[in-house]
Scaffold this motif. Sequence first.
Motif, short mmCIF file in Angstrom:
data_model
loop_
_atom_site.label_atom_id
_atom_site.label_comp_id
_atom_site.label_asym_id
_atom_site.label_seq_id
_atom_site.Cartn_x
_atom_site.Cartn_y
_atom_site.Cartn_z
N ALA A 150 0.84 -1.20 0.00
CA ALA A 150 0.00 0.00 0.00
C ALA A 150 0.87 1.25 0.00
N ALA A 158 -2.02 5.34 1.62
CA ALA A 158 -1.82 4.34 2.67
C ALA A 158 -2.03 4.95 4.05
N MET B 102 -6.57 -3.95 -1.57
CA MET B 102 -5.23 -3.84 -1.00
C MET B 102 -5.23 -3.63 0.50
N THR B 103 -5.87 -2.55 0.97
CA THR B 103 -5.86 -2.33 2.42
C THR B 103 -7.11 -2.88 3.09
#
Lengths: 264, 256
Positions: A150, A158, B102-103
């Motif tokens: 990320a 992120a 992704m997160t």
Amino acid sequence: MDDFLWRAALAGVGVAAMTGPVGCLLVWRRMAFFGDTLAHAALLGVALGLLLGVNVMVGVAATSALLAVLLAASARQRLVPSDTVLAILSHGGLAAGVIVLTLLPGVRVDLMGFLFGDILAVTRGDLILILAVGLVVLTVLAVIWRQALAVAVDEDLARADGVAADRINLTVVLLAALVVAAAIKVVGILLVAALMIMPAAAARRFARTPEHMAIGTVVVGVAAVFFGLAASLAWDTPAGPSIVAAIALLVVLAWLTPRRAISQ
Amino acid sequence: MTDSGSTEPGVSPLVRCRGLTVSFGGLDVVERVDLAIDRGQIVSLIGPNGSGKTTLVRAILGLVPPSGGAIERQPGLRIGYVPQRLAVDRSLPMTVARFLSMTQRTGRRALVVELEHLGIGGLADRPVQDLSGGEWQRVLLTRAVLARPDLLVLDEPAQGVDIIGQNELYRHIRALRDRLNCGVLLVSHDLHLVMASTDEVLCLNHHVCCTGRPETVANHPAYVELFGRAATAELAVYTHHHDHTHDPAEQGHSHG
């Protein structure tokens, strides 16, 4: 096959297994030059270790940590771009390392050995150390992988997602330093940097996901270790440079592979 | 804006800035800004380039520390952020589906459903670097939505999107506000589209020049001074169906 060859092959595989994936994180963030800097400045760590009579790895770890701090501090100014700062630290570290090495009393230092390593002289102790460090590096990498990815995509995004980007950045730098410290005695300063950055370039051609690419770098690195050792055995070429040349060849081959042959 | 933003008594806003100041090198980029965003409210931040819009957003996201004032976020507030510019390095192989999970881990089906809402369901397996500007904006919006946000923060979401696409995008943003029951903070320098789809406008030039409902702001002297008469006249086309009310209670402090 002789014992020393087995040890060389295993050490090479162990190093390639950690340099490739850590190298991916550097390449994705356009920090390839950082791997180079870390490796070059490590020569100073080797020299200081010998000078102070402590383990060479301790010296390398200490200079790498110092390097990371200097780099972070230099980010506060904007007049000199970060790649220039890296070049300063890289060449400064290399030069200081050579100077300290030549000043060492009563030691005839094998500079070539430090630059290109001597994979055929790997001892059982070296091998155990490499495999142990490799295990630690890959475990930490697996734990932080999603977050590191990320951050590699976009640091702000992120952070907005709650990723502790500073901690991830520091961890990646420390992992790179650990890889360099573990491998330098065996594969040399120039080879460590090459093993971190070059396999990523070959693996990118075939990868559709970041994980594919990370695994691809290990495959490329391991293949290069075997090709390099075989070449060294067959034609009596120096082992380290033969491995780097093999990676370079694999990069070229990867990019010459027709697009249609890659199942995309 | 300010405290009039809270429609129901006892309900605190999702985010509230009080006298927020952000400085870089001794220069106040954001100057004593008061701002509150409620659930279900679309707040637009307009202002010329370099007026501190993005910096204000970054402060609200917690990416830059305030130098003065305070930011209060509702406890446990989930923010879905669509940045102004995001380029995934070509060296990083990444499909749309992988990027979206992704997160926050999202199941493939939920992910495709959300992409289909924005008409890009077929893009899940495409490399993110191969998308057009408009497609990429939608993917970024999808990513923010998948976080089930309480607050959507969109920094110039209409960049690189053509006029027809922009109208559609703003329609989507309103629909998302209704579906997710979230607040929306929208940054733009694209005046007319913003004006046509916003509850509150905050006109920023380091400090808050004026604030209130779109039609109020459009006639505020500070706004006219900042954007010129041409832009104001153009706006009238889009807001003519509202009556030009001049409610002084909705106007914030003016220049000075």
